[in-house]
Motif scaffolding. Structure first.
Motif, PDB file in Angstrom:
ATOM      1  N   SER A 360       1.017  -1.319  -0.054  1.00 29.06           N
ATOM      2  CA  SER A 360      -0.075  -0.036  -0.043  1.00 29.06           C
ATOM      3  C   SER A 360       0.729   1.367   0.240  1.00 29.06           C
ATOM      4  CB  SER A 360      -0.913  -0.162   1.248  1.00 29.06           C
ATOM      5  OG  SER A 360      -1.726  -1.150   1.180  1.00 29.06           O
ATOM      6  N   VAL A 361       0.326   2.238  -0.649  1.00 25.70           N
ATOM      7  CA  VAL A 361       1.216   3.630  -0.674  1.00 25.70           C
ATOM      8  C   VAL A 361       0.312   4.646  -0.088  1.00 25.70           C
ATOM      9  CG1 VAL A 361       2.761   3.089  -2.554  1.00 25.70           C
ATOM     10  CG2 VAL A 361       0.376   4.070  -3.181  1.00 25.70           C
ATOM     11  N   PHE A 362       0.985   5.802   0.787  1.00 29.85           N
ATOM     12  CA  PHE A 362      -0.057   6.694   1.112  1.00 29.85           C
ATOM     13  C   PHE A 362       0.772   7.975   0.892  1.00 29.85           C
ATOM     14  CE2 PHE A 362      -0.702   3.074   3.497  1.00 29.85           C
ATOM     15  CZ  PHE A 362      -1.892   2.638   3.934  1.00 29.85           C
ATOM     16  N   LEU A 363      -0.311   9.277   0.421  1.00 31.65           N
ATOM     17  CA  LEU A 363       0.487  10.555   0.563  1.00 31.65           C
ATOM     18  C   LEU A 363       0.042  11.287   1.678  1.00 31.65           C
ATOM     19  CD1 LEU A 363       1.920  12.200  -1.800  1.00 31.65           C
ATOM     20  CD2 LEU A 363      -0.205  13.048  -2.700  1.00 31.65           C
ATOM     21  N   MET A 364       0.772  11.971   2.402  1.00 36.23           N
ATOM     22  CA  MET A 364       0.553  12.363   3.608  1.00 36.23           C
ATOM     23  C   MET A 364       1.169  13.907   3.913  1.00 36.23           C
ATOM     24  SD  MET A 364       1.509   9.026   5.710  1.00 36.23           S
ATOM     25  CE  MET A 364       0.445   9.282   6.957  1.00 36.23           C
ATOM     26  N   CYS A 365       0.779  14.503   4.894  1.00 34.24           N
ATOM     27  CA  CYS A 365       1.175  15.638   5.141  1.00 34.24           C
ATOM     28  C   CYS A 365       2.581  15.881   5.611  1.00 34.24           C
ATOM     29  CB  CYS A 365       0.279  16.488   6.209  1.00 34.24           C
ATOM     30  SG  CYS A 365       0.625  15.984   8.069  1.00 34.24           S
ATOM     31  N   GLU A 366       3.354  16.970   5.629  1.00 35.82           N
ATOM     32  CA  GLU A 366       4.676  16.874   5.977  1.00 35.82           C
ATOM     33  C   GLU A 366       5.066  16.545   7.270  1.00 35.82           C
ATOM     34  OE1 GLU A 366       3.154  20.957   7.887  1.00 35.82           O
ATOM     35  OE2 GLU A 366       2.660  19.393   5.899  1.00 35.82           O
ATOM     36  N   ARG A 367       4.145  16.209   8.157  1.00 32.11           N
ATOM     37  CA  ARG A 367       4.208  15.693   9.619  1.00 32.11           C
ATOM     38  C   ARG A 367       4.020  13.945   9.413  1.00 32.11           C
ATOM     39  NH1 ARG A 367       3.936  19.293  14.052  1.00 32.11           N
ATOM     40  NH2 ARG A 367       3.276  21.475  13.421  1.00 32.11           N
ATOM     41  N   GLY A 368       3.584  13.861   8.280  1.00 27.70           N
ATOM     42  CA  GLY A 368       3.229  12.252   8.338  1.00 27.70           C
ATOM     43  C   GLY A 368       2.068  11.761   9.341  1.00 27.70           C
ATOM     44  N   ILE A 369       1.037  12.703   9.220  1.00 27.95           N
ATOM     45  CA  ILE A 369      -0.285  12.259  10.121  1.00 27.95           C
ATOM     46  C   ILE A 369      -1.240  12.259   9.381  1.00 27.95           C
ATOM     47  CG2 ILE A 369      -1.669  13.088  12.054  1.00 27.95           C
ATOM     48  CD1 ILE A 369       0.771  14.609  13.131  1.00 27.95           C
ATOM     49  N   HIS A 370      -1.794  13.468   8.631  1.00 25.79           N
ATOM     50  CA  HIS A 370      -3.086  13.266   8.003  1.00 25.79           C
ATOM     51  C   HIS A 370      -2.569  12.796   6.486  1.00 25.79           C
ATOM     52  CE1 HIS A 370      -6.668  14.345   5.637  1.00 25.79           C
ATOM     53  NE2 HIS A 370      -5.951  15.024   5.060  1.00 25.79           N
ATOM     54  N   VAL A 371      -3.576  11.723   5.861  1.00 21.98           N
ATOM     55  CA  VAL A 371      -3.553  11.122   4.805  1.00 21.98           C
ATOM     56  C   VAL A 371      -4.155  11.663   3.747  1.00 21.98           C
ATOM     57  CG1 VAL A 371      -4.145   8.867   3.366  1.00 21.98           C
ATOM     58  CG2 VAL A 371      -3.462   8.865   5.900  1.00 21.98           C
ATOM     59  N   TYR A 372      -3.638  12.367   2.767  1.00 23.18           N
ATOM     60  CA  TYR A 372      -4.364  12.908   1.899  1.00 23.18           C
ATOM     61  C   TYR A 372      -4.872  12.013   0.567  1.00 23.18           C
ATOM     62  CZ  TYR A 372      -1.755  17.450   2.870  1.00 23.18           C
ATOM     63  OH  TYR A 372      -1.209  18.459   3.465  1.00 23.18           O
TER      64      TYR A 372
END
Length: 408
Positions: A360-372
């Protein structure tokens, strides 16, 4: 060193509900003021808990574990059936979407109503009014009835009220999962800011990653009882181990990243995975020899910091084997002036032992918390091996003879 103030004290707190066999049984019980063909359901059982100023606590557990019941008790929405619960300080709850709003009132009028319900004076609300409106960022809708609001507008306004007028305790129950990626990112920034100011955070979420990122401590509830309490990392690890032992096989369907893209502030434009030069969604690999390459392209808002990328590999029954995050490795993703960018991740000698895995791949905010955006279980990898060693992965290691011990 300043002593911390006890804000929440629970001793033997339980919450039970009467379950009736039929509507008639409920009516009879109401008329005769005594139970009639009922059984009790304990949403929460004999909980002892202390929460102090400045703490950040995550609450985890499966659906029906009692998480929301505990939050509603702390917020005063419910009262305990037995036990004693004392809450000191002003509580700002973000529970059900739009709770405390009057649909007929405008957003501006609901700011004053909601702030009053939270225990703030009119003067405090007036002083914070413009900050609330600016943070909510719903434009001219601030003077429209909230019945005309979308779910995103509801949560923007509720979050702005609860966090602009500084509470003693901020209670969040999955609320920031609603709305677009830009607002979610801004919300996480506000939560971190409040934590630095000493506001106590109680955060309930099914996202264990977010719980560990936001909270230093965690509670694990199961069937209304406290199973574990301690550091967030240790409790989450214990919870994940328990979940893996439930032998619940979850079948995941192949999902295209374009079809699975969330309506966030950044999104994948292409996901390509190759094994030994062969691209596809069903790949074969050889333990210790195969080269796995992941090519990711994305589009993001150039006005915000570059996003980050996470990759996970799971077993066929849903157990996560490993994960990698660009922010953890100190990699800042490059992109052009339009916000377009790409990044590659390579596993040069795949350490997975024989078995079936998903990636699986995830695109996230710069903190690595919110998943875009996410493409979960997009690729299936069948791994073969030339030996019969059991396990899941090969850990890098070295054998030494006795002659080499002193030089090792």
């Amino acid at each position: 060193m300043l002593s911390k103030r006890k804000l929440v004290s629970a001793r033997g707190v339980s919450k039970a509900y009467d379950i009736y066999g039929s509507p008639l049984d409920r009516i009879i019980s109401m008329l005769w003021f005594r139970p009639h063909r009922t059984r009790s359901f304990h949403a929460l059982s004999k909980l002892d808990l202390d929460i102090y100023s400045g703490q950040s606590i995550g609450i985890i557990g499966k659906n029906g574990a009692g998480k929301s019941t505990l939050l509603q008790l702390i917020c005063g929405v419910l009262t305990p059936t037995t036990g004693k619960l004392q809450v000191n300080g002003r509580v700002a709850p973000l529970l059900e979407l739009g709770a405390g709003f009057s649909p007929r009132f405008t957003g501006r009028e609901n700011i004053f109503l909601n702030a009053a319900l939270l225990g703030f004076s009119k003067e405090e609300t007036v002083a914070s009014l413009q900050d609330i409106i600016t943070f909510a960022d719903i434009g001219s809708f601030i003077d429209q009835p909230v019945r005309t609001y979308s779910s995103g507008m509801y949560v923007r306004l509720a979050f702005a009220i609860a966090t602009t007028i500084r509470p003693d305790i901020l209670v969040i129950d999955e609320a920031i999962a609603v709305g677009d990626g830009q607002f979610a990112r801004k919300s996480f920034d506000r939560i971190f800011q409040l934590k630095e100011q000493g506001v106590t955070l109680i955060f309930c979420s099914h996202s264990l990653f977010q719980v560990e990122a936001l909270c230093e401590e965690a509670l694990w509830l199961h069937q209304g009882k406290l199973q574990a309490q301690g550091s967030a990392s240790s409790v989450i690890s214990e919870y994940e181990t328990w979940m893996n032992q439930q032998s619940q096989i979850v079948t995941h369907s192949q999902i295209s990243p374009r079809e699975n893209s969330l309506q966030g502030y950044a999104k994948f434009t292409n996901v390509k995975v190759c094994c030994d030069g062969i691209a596809g969604f069903h790949l074969r690999a050889i333990n210790g020899f195969s080269k796995l390459e992941i090519y990711l392209s994305y589009q993001s808002d150039p006005e915000l910091p570059p996003p980050t990328v996470g990759v996970t590999i799971d077993t066929a029954d849903g157990r996560m084997i490993t994960s990698n995050g660009s922010w953890v490795d100190g990699i800042e993703l490059e992109r052009d002036s339009d916000g377009k960018g790409s990044v590659n991740l390579i596993y040069p000698k795949l350490p997975l032992l024989k078995g079936k895995y998903s990636l699986s791949v995830f695109l996230m905010c710069e903190r690595g918390i919110h998943v875009y955006d996410a493409a979960e279980h997009i690729v299936t990898i069948i791994v073969e091996q030339e030996h019969i060693l059991p396990g899941l992965v090969t850990i890098p290691h070295q054998w030494l003879s006795p002659d080499n011990f002193e030089n090792s």
